[in-house]
Design an enzyme around this catalytic site. Structure first.
Site, mmCIF file in Angstrom:
data_model
loop_
_atom_site.group_PDB
_atom_site.id
_atom_site.type_symbol
_atom_site.label_atom_id
_atom_site.label_comp_id
_atom_site.label_asym_id
_atom_site.label_seq_id
_atom_site.Cartn_x
_atom_site.Cartn_y
_atom_site.Cartn_z
ATOM 1 N N HIS A 69 -36.027 -74.828 -41.326
ATOM 2 C CA HIS A 69 -37.445 -74.830 -40.930
ATOM 3 C C HIS A 69 -37.662 -74.108 -39.609
ATOM 4 C CE1 HIS A 69 -37.380 -78.299 -38.035
ATOM 5 N NE2 HIS A 69 -36.433 -78.768 -38.816
ATOM 6 N N ASP A 185 -33.338 -77.888 -33.213
ATOM 7 C CA ASP A 185 -33.840 -78.407 -34.497
ATOM 8 C C ASP A 185 -35.126 -77.645 -34.796
ATOM 9 O OD1 ASP A 185 -34.881 -79.815 -36.626
ATOM 10 O OD2 ASP A 185 -35.449 -81.567 -35.446
ATOM 11 N N GLU A 217 -42.252 -78.324 -41.040
ATOM 12 C CA GLU A 217 -41.370 -79.423 -41.479
ATOM 13 C C GLU A 217 -41.631 -80.683 -40.671
ATOM 14 O OE1 GLU A 217 -37.505 -81.807 -41.444
ATOM 15 O OE2 GLU A 217 -38.628 -80.952 -39.790
ATOM 16 N N GLU A 218 -41.869 -80.481 -39.375
ATOM 17 C CA GLU A 218 -42.010 -81.622 -38.463
ATOM 18 C C GLU A 218 -43.285 -82.425 -38.727
ATOM 19 O OE1 GLU A 218 -39.574 -82.509 -36.832
ATOM 20 O OE2 GLU A 218 -38.369 -80.768 -36.294
ATOM 21 N N GLU A 240 -29.720 -77.551 -41.054
ATOM 22 C CA GLU A 240 -30.479 -78.301 -40.048
ATOM 23 C C GLU A 240 -29.758 -78.371 -38.710
ATOM 24 O OE1 GLU A 240 -33.080 -79.691 -39.138
ATOM 25 O OE2 GLU A 240 -34.354 -80.145 -40.840
ATOM 26 N N HIS A 327 -35.667 -83.217 -30.549
ATOM 27 C CA HIS A 327 -36.999 -83.801 -30.326
ATOM 28 C C HIS A 327 -37.185 -84.216 -28.868
ATOM 29 C CE1 HIS A 327 -38.369 -84.481 -34.711
ATOM 30 N NE2 HIS A 327 -37.436 -83.544 -34.663
HETATM 31 ZN ZN LIG Z 1 -35.176 -80.366 -38.362
#
Ligand SMILES: [Zn+2]
Length: 360
Positions: A69, A185, A217-218, A240, A327
């Site tokens: 992603h 990510d 995606e998030e 990922e 994140h």
């Molecule tokens: Zn991810």
């Protein structure tokens, strides 16, 4: 461009969900004219080796979807306060405690990135009770140094709806094989996907490979919902940046440690990976002496969650490059884990064929 350089470009590119433009642009530039690139309306990017298109259709090869992603977690400006500070909402999952006091960049209406700092009430003005309590996102603002609402809109050209990204610059410590940066990510997954697409010799393979950089995606695997329909694959591999757990778990529970190799997930909250495909991948890693880690997760999810439910079901596995502190503003990962992920995925593609896929 070597692996570190493409990771650097992708990591530094600002691209919160829905605003993945600069990531897609960097990826397209890296792939060059040997590949056909196609974008859909939700900003998914489809990558296919041009020269092989006819060969693949003649041979009617089974199709592998390689997914990563393109978006990252960030924020969106919600409103402008009279004082000139900005209220914001998160895009993607954040721990509120890791947002405050960090630097961010906001895209203004001219396309320029404006520097800001996430601020909360200074300790000097807090009551003893307030100091004890954690601050939530509603209690934070982004401060760009403006002194009025007018200044924000007329001088800084910032409107509500503007995307906000962490302001972090990539760095590489070659001596210690470490990379530091934002958005690992899933820009590490994106970089791995691009490398795999570039290096594999499709003519020698019994499968046709389509690389997809899926958007949003998030926000709940939104881009992949669309991209899997267009790709209509026979199998899929999701690449990922996976959350590393080696700094706070006891040894028995570590399933994503730095330098311990790529992670393959048996399950997470979004998917139960096709067990036969998982076994096939593990056999290949063992045969080729590629280190790997297995994970059974009670939380988390990836695009595999929607890809595996497409049509008659698409056997799907997820390979993750361990990243500490995804994140948040700063991720830490190793090039060795990245390289082993690329190596493993290439071997899987090389060994797949129609009979094996039918057996999944
Ligand atoms: Zn991810």
């Amino acid at each position: 461009m070597n692996s570190v350089e493409i990771i650097e470009q992708l990591s530094n590119a600002p691209g919160v969900s829905g605003f993945e433009d600069e990531v897609i642009h960097a990826a397209g530039k890296y792939m060059g004219p040997a590949f056909s690139l196609e974008e859909d309306r939700i900003r998914n990017l489809f990558i296919h080796r041009t020269a092989c298109e006819c060969i693949a259709s003649q041979k009617n090869l089974p199709k592998v979807m390689l997914d990563a992603h393109s978006d990252e977690v960030g924020f969106m400006i919600q409103s402008v306060n009279t004082s000139g500070t900005l209220k914001f909402l998160p895009l993607g999952g954040w721990n509120p405690q890791s947002i405050s006091a960090h630097a961010v960049k906001i895209r203004n209406t001219k396309g320029k990135w404006i520097k800001g700092v996430v601020a909360s009430k200074p300790t000097h003005f807090m009551t003893p009770d307030e100091i004890k309590k954690p601050v939530n996102i509603a209690g934070m603002v982004i401060d760009i140094g403006a002194t009025s609402k007018k200044e924000v809109t007329e001088k800084f050209n910032i409107r509500i709806g503007a995307p906000v990204v962490p302001d972090v610059v990539f760095s590489y410590d070659s001596e210690n094989d470490l990379i530091f940066g934002k958005a690992f990510d899933d820009r590490l997954g994106c970089a791995a996907l691009l490398e795999i697409m570039k290096s594999h010799v499709q003519n020698d393979m019994a499968v046709d490979v389509v690389g997809v950089l899926s958007s949003q995606e998030e926000l709940g695997l939104r881009g992949a919902n669309i991209s899997v329909k267009k790709t209509n694959p026979d199998v899929a591999i999701v690449l990922e940046g996976t959350p590393a757990d080696d700094t706070f778990n006891t040894n028995d529970f570590i399933q994503a440690g730095l330098r311990k190799g790529p992670q393959i997930r048996h399950m997470d909250k979004s998917v139960l990976a096709n067990p036969r495909f998982v076994k096939f991948a593990i056999d290949i890693a063992e045969k080729n002496k590629i280190p790997f880690q297995e994970a059974v997760r009670s939380s988390g999810g990836t695009n595999a969650g929607v890809i595996n439910l497409h049509d008659r079901s698409v056997p799907t596995i997820t390979l993750g490059i361990p990243v500490r502190y995804i994140h948040s503003h700063h991720g830490i990962a190793t090039m060795t884990d990245f390289t082993n992920t690329v190596k493993w995925c290439k071997q899987i593609l090389k060994n797949l064929n129609r009979d094996i896929i039918e057996g999944f």
